[in-house]
Design a protein around this motif. Structure first.
Motif, PDB file in Angstrom:
ATOM      1  N   LEU A   1       0.858  -1.190   0.000  1.00  0.00           N
ATOM      2  CA  LEU A   1       0.000   0.000   0.000  1.00  0.00           C
ATOM      3  C   LEU A   1       0.889   1.232   0.000  1.00  0.00           C
ATOM      4  O   LEU A   1       1.886   1.284   0.728  1.00  0.00           O
ATOM      5  CB  LEU A   1      -0.880   0.022   1.264  1.00  0.00           C
ATOM      6  CG  LEU A   1      -2.006  -1.018   1.337  1.00  0.00           C
ATOM      7  CD1 LEU A   1      -2.578  -1.063   2.750  1.00  0.00           C
ATOM      8  CD2 LEU A   1      -3.116  -0.665   0.343  1.00  0.00           C
ATOM      9  N   THR A   2       0.521   2.209  -0.810  1.00  0.00           N
ATOM     10  CA  THR A   2       1.344   3.419  -0.869  1.00  0.00           C
ATOM     11  C   THR A   2       1.097   4.281   0.360  1.00  0.00           C
ATOM     12  O   THR A   2      -0.014   4.322   0.885  1.00  0.00           O
ATOM     13  CB  THR A   2       1.032   4.209  -2.147  1.00  0.00           C
ATOM     14  OG1 THR A   2       1.165   3.324  -3.239  1.00  0.00           O
ATOM     15  CG2 THR A   2       1.989   5.357  -2.325  1.00  0.00           C
ATOM     16  N   ILE A   3       2.154   4.948   0.800  1.00  0.00           N
ATOM     17  CA  ILE A   3       2.036   5.863   1.940  1.00  0.00           C
ATOM     18  C   ILE A   3       1.468   7.164   1.392  1.00  0.00           C
ATOM     19  O   ILE A   3       2.080   7.796   0.530  1.00  0.00           O
ATOM     20  CB  ILE A   3       3.415   6.116   2.571  1.00  0.00           C
ATOM     21  CG1 ILE A   3       4.047   4.788   3.003  1.00  0.00           C
ATOM     22  CG2 ILE A   3       3.298   7.079   3.743  1.00  0.00           C
ATOM     23  CD1 ILE A   3       5.523   4.895   3.328  1.00  0.00           C
ATOM     24  N   SER A   4       0.300   7.560   1.869  1.00  0.00           N
ATOM     25  CA  SER A   4      -0.302   8.765   1.286  1.00  0.00           C
ATOM     26  C   SER A   4       0.108  10.013   2.051  1.00  0.00           C
ATOM     27  O   SER A   4       0.047  11.115   1.514  1.00  0.00           O
ATOM     28  CB  SER A   4      -1.820   8.646   1.204  1.00  0.00           C
ATOM     29  OG  SER A   4      -2.363   8.647   2.492  1.00  0.00           O
ATOM     30  N   ASP A   5       0.552   9.835   3.280  1.00  0.00           N
ATOM     31  CA  ASP A   5       1.001  10.989   4.059  1.00  0.00           C
ATOM     32  C   ASP A   5       1.731  10.476   5.298  1.00  0.00           C
ATOM     33  O   ASP A   5       1.615   9.298   5.636  1.00  0.00           O
ATOM     34  CB  ASP A   5      -0.220  11.834   4.489  1.00  0.00           C
ATOM     35  CG  ASP A   5       0.149  13.303   4.688  1.00  0.00           C
ATOM     36  OD1 ASP A   5       1.363  13.615   4.663  1.00  0.00           O
ATOM     37  OD2 ASP A   5      -0.774  14.111   4.876  1.00  0.00           O
ATOM     38  N   ALA A   6       2.474  11.366   5.958  1.00  0.00           N
ATOM     39  CA  ALA A   6       3.158  10.970   7.186  1.00  0.00           C
ATOM     40  C   ALA A   6       3.314  12.176   8.087  1.00  0.00           C
ATOM     41  O   ALA A   6       3.322  13.312   7.627  1.00  0.00           O
ATOM     42  CB  ALA A   6       4.523  10.380   6.856  1.00  0.00           C
TER      43      ALA A   6
END
Lengths: 280, 497
Positions: free
Chosen positions: A47-52
């Motif tokens: 799953l892509t990291i959409s924010d951090a």
């Protein structure tokens, strides 16, 4: 064990999960993804990291319910734990000030597009973003995208929100209107295929971020392999972004369907088991 | 091979009273007349439908009888054949004397994973090939591997779970990257020196290739877990889901106080053949196939991970990984589980034992053949492969006769899935994250005689250095690297006093 700090549905079948993963939050860049395994009998899914948030030590993931694992994930709540999360994986997006960047996201592909839009804007580019969905209920991250885009175009297949039409139509309109130096497309493989054909017509350098099947995510298995310019590449270590004009999307589509029968079988069994639980 | 034989030390030990006495109890002639023990095996028609361990292990009587064969030679050449320098005659004589736990302690002196080595080492080309029986008597060597396994298993089942003597903790932090055989060995050795060791593992489970690669029927996972637990009990910490070079860099870990590093990230990149149709679905690397089954529970209905199998499964390659894959495919219900190899049985790199077991289990061998193209159905799933016949020509650089294509010999085989087991390349992640690290043209990491890389304090070993070798060679590297790391850190400590 990785704790879910926050969870909310962005649309009927799309949930956002904020997960405690301080190392990943600190190391991740736009374009990176993670692999997780929900429980000990689960599969490993990318799953892509959409924010951090580095200070809070959290990462955000956006998940669409499609199969067993994504259903299980969408059924989890704040306070629950995910057994394994590893990352950040893949190569980060090459971010540079190139001029005007056209970012096009389809469906849940809007989620991985967000950190790229953000980084491209912060690097000083003029960013034109198109987010496309089947209908208004499936449009996600509209406000977030608007914040980092010079122009945001929302498109739906049925016209229930924004402009009616396909993402490629929106792209073409922008391309005919002004000079685009680079395009980035993320979404279902079919959408990326046609988006790539659109930009190819106008000879615009285009990146596509691929979401293939993976197991380990570290180059060990080759499940994620794709043909790029006739050469086999591993999405997990060589990607996930490639020159969209060179990717063999037809091959990628057929590889994405590799386990379809088994997946539908698992999914039916899962749905039955959920029904059995709710009946009790 | 790796270790120099310290003759004086072995001679002095051999002269101890009890060993002298034991040696004289049975005449050498009587010892050499005993036939080599045969490993009891599970019935091929039962085991090829289950995960039952194939080799059942020796009984106590069998092990003692085999221990009598060992002549306790004045010059124990067997030790030279062992990459970790196990004191072979000493452990066998403890066994002969009936002190099996004592024998286990001897094994543990040089080898933190004896139950694993007793199962997966190619003893026939290592210790047993150097045995007096083989070299001078033209007889079958002492069954060192079987005895090692017996002793390690006996100790596990009967002994207190003991750990080796540890030096006082010195508080110095050391990082080990990868929990496969090389990493586990280094961790165990560094713990003995008193270091504060943390092992970082990329996957969710520990053991590296011992878990994802080698199948249950050859190496039960409970045994791997037991050995890892022993290392945990020595104070070593393990962190899973942590990819050094991604989750955090070596520079980040230095900031956290780690002073030396051992990279054992393995040969994780599978090779493909780059022939038409190879990316059709249903065609997978051996790493993918074995990982899905061994690590992820693929094929077991309680697990979510799917895996490609089918009635007709062809495995390309002739090494141990190919044998593991084909025997796994058979166990998952393949009617035809086929090895396709471009040379003949004679040149096959797999261990003779694996080939023998495969034949007994009904594996088909198509030798002197190689795929040239794959075909698929309308959904892109492989259903046929085109094969070209080969013949053996002149020897190549490796000394094996080169396979030569027979023109016009192509034919087709119906397949449901294909597993490619034609070797692996080093995992690129660490190298990508440290451009200053010197690598070879094969992308393996360059090391010196102490296993130190071009960056001081950074050591490496196992397949990331060798490109694709055995468990025991990785462990040999681990022992050498631990000694190298110890002297590096000690020199550094003294320099800073």
């Amino acid at each position: 064990m990785f704790k879910i700090i926050e969870k909310k549905f962005l649309s009927e079948n799309v949930a956002k999960l904020v997960i405690e993963a301080p190392y990943i939050a600190k190391s991740r860049r736009a374009g990176h993804f993670i692999i997780l395994r929900i429980d000990k009998n689960g599969e490993r899914i990318p799953l892509t990291i959409s924010d951090a948030d580095v200070e809070k030590g959290t990462i955000s993931l956006i998940v669409q319910r499609v199969g067993v694992s994504s259903h299980k994930l969408c059924a989890m709540n704040a306070g629950d734990f995910i057994l394994d999360v590893v990352g950040p994986l893949g190569k980060a997006t090459h971010i540079a000030n190139v001029g005007t960047v056209l970012c096009a996201g389809g469906g849940v592909g809007v989620a991985p597009l967000f950190p790229i839009v953000q980084a491209m804007k912060l690097a000083g580019n003029r960013v034109i973003t198109i987010i496309a969905a089947r209908n208004k209920d499936l449009v996600i991250l509209e406000n977030e995208m608007a914040e980092y885009s010079d122009e945001l175009i929302v498109m739906t297949d049925d016209g229930s929100k924004g402009t009616k039409g396909l993402v490629t139509q929106g792209m073409e309109e922008v391309i005919l209107r002004e000079k685009i130096h680079q395009a980035i497309v993320i979404g279902p493989a079919v959408m990326m295929k046609f988006a790539a054909l659109t930009t190819k017509k106008y000879d615009i350098h285009t990146l596509a971020s691929l979401n293939t099947i993976m197991v380990d995510g570290t180059g060990m298995c080759g499940a994620c392999r794709v043909s790029v310019g006739g050469k086999t590449e591993f999405v997990c270590v060589d990607g996930p972004e490639f020159d969209a004009h060179k990717v063999n999307f037809d091959e990628m589509l057929s590889r994405l369907g590799a386990y379809k029968d088994k997946e539908s079988e698992n999914y039916e069994a899962y749905v039955k088991s959920c029904e059995a639980i709710s009946l009790n | 091979m790796e270790e120099e034989l310290n003759e004086e030390y072995y001679k002095a030990e051999r002269k101890t009273e009890w060993r002298d006495k034991l040696r004289k109890e049975i005449k050498a002639k009587e010892r050499t007349d005993i036939g080599r023990v045969r490993m009891p095996e599970a019935d091929p028609d039962v085991r090829n439908k289950s995960n039952l361990e194939v080799n059942k292990g020796l009984t106590l009587e069998m092990a003692i009888a085999e221990s009598h064969r060992c002549l306790d030679c004045a010059v124990p050449t067997c030790i030279v054949g062992c990459p970790v320098g196990t004191n072979i005659p000493k452990f066998i004589k403890y066994l002969e004397a009936g002190d099996i736990l004592g024998a286990a302690e001897v094994l543990k002196e040089n080898n933190s994973l004896p139950a694993i080595c007793g199962r997966v080492c190619p003893q026939e080309i290592q210790c047993e090939a150097q045995c007096f029986y083989v070299k001078k008597l033209s007889k079958e060597g002492a069954a060192i591997g079987h005895l090692e396994r017996f002793v390690a298993d006996y100790a596990r089942e009967h002994g207190e779970a003991t750990i080796p003597a540890l030096a006082e903790p010195n508080g110095i932090k050391m990082a080990v990257i990868g929990s496969g055989p090389a990493g586990l060995t280094v961790a165990g050795e560094l713990a003995k020196f008193g270091y504060d060791v943390t092992v970082f593992e990329a996957l969710h489970d520990l053991g590296g290739v011992l878990k994802y690669g080698i199948p249950e029927f050859r190496l039960p996972k409970s045994i791997v877990d037991y050995e890892i637990n022993t290392i945990k009990n020595m104070g070593v910490k393990f962190i899973t889901n942590f990819i050094v070079g991604k989750t955090a860099s070596i520079a980040d870990l230095k900031e956290e106080g780690y002073v030396a590093f051992f990279i054992a990230s393995g040969a994780g990149l599978p090779n493909f053949m780059n022939i038409p149709g190879e990316n059709y679905s249903g065609i997978q690397s051996a790493n993918e196939f074995l990982t899905r089954v061994n690590l992820m529970g693929g094929g077991n209905k309680d697990f979510d991970t799917p895996v490609h199998t089918g009635k007709n499964v062809v495995i390309i390659g002739g090494g141990n990984t190919a044998m593991d894959s084909v025997r796994t495919a058979k166990r998952m219900g393949a009617e035809r589980a086929i090895i396709m190899y471009r040379r003949t049985m004679e040149e096959m790199p797999a261990r003779a034992e694996e080939i023998k077991h495969a034949i007994e289990e009904g594996i088909e061998f198509i030798n002197l053949a190689s795929p040239i193209e794959y075909f698929a159905d309308e959904r892109g799933k492989v259903n046929k492969m085109r094969v070209q016949k080969m013949e053996l020509g002149e020897p190549d650089a490796s000394g094996r006769r080169r396979p030569v294509v027979i023109e016009g010999s192509e034919y087709d085989i119906d397949v449901d899935s294909v597993v490619i087991a034609v070797g692996v390349s080093p995992n690129p992640i660490i190298q990508q994250s440290m451009p200053e690290l010197e690598i070879t043209k094969w992308n393996t990491i360059k090391v010196d005689g102490n296993m130190m890389t071009s960056i001081p304090g950074l050591f490496a070993g196992g397949d990331i250095v060798r490109g694709g070798a055995t468990v025991i060679l990785a462990m040999g590297d681990g022992r050498k690297a631990a000694a190298g790391m110890h002297s590096y850190v000690q020199a550094d400590v003294f320099a800073n006093i």
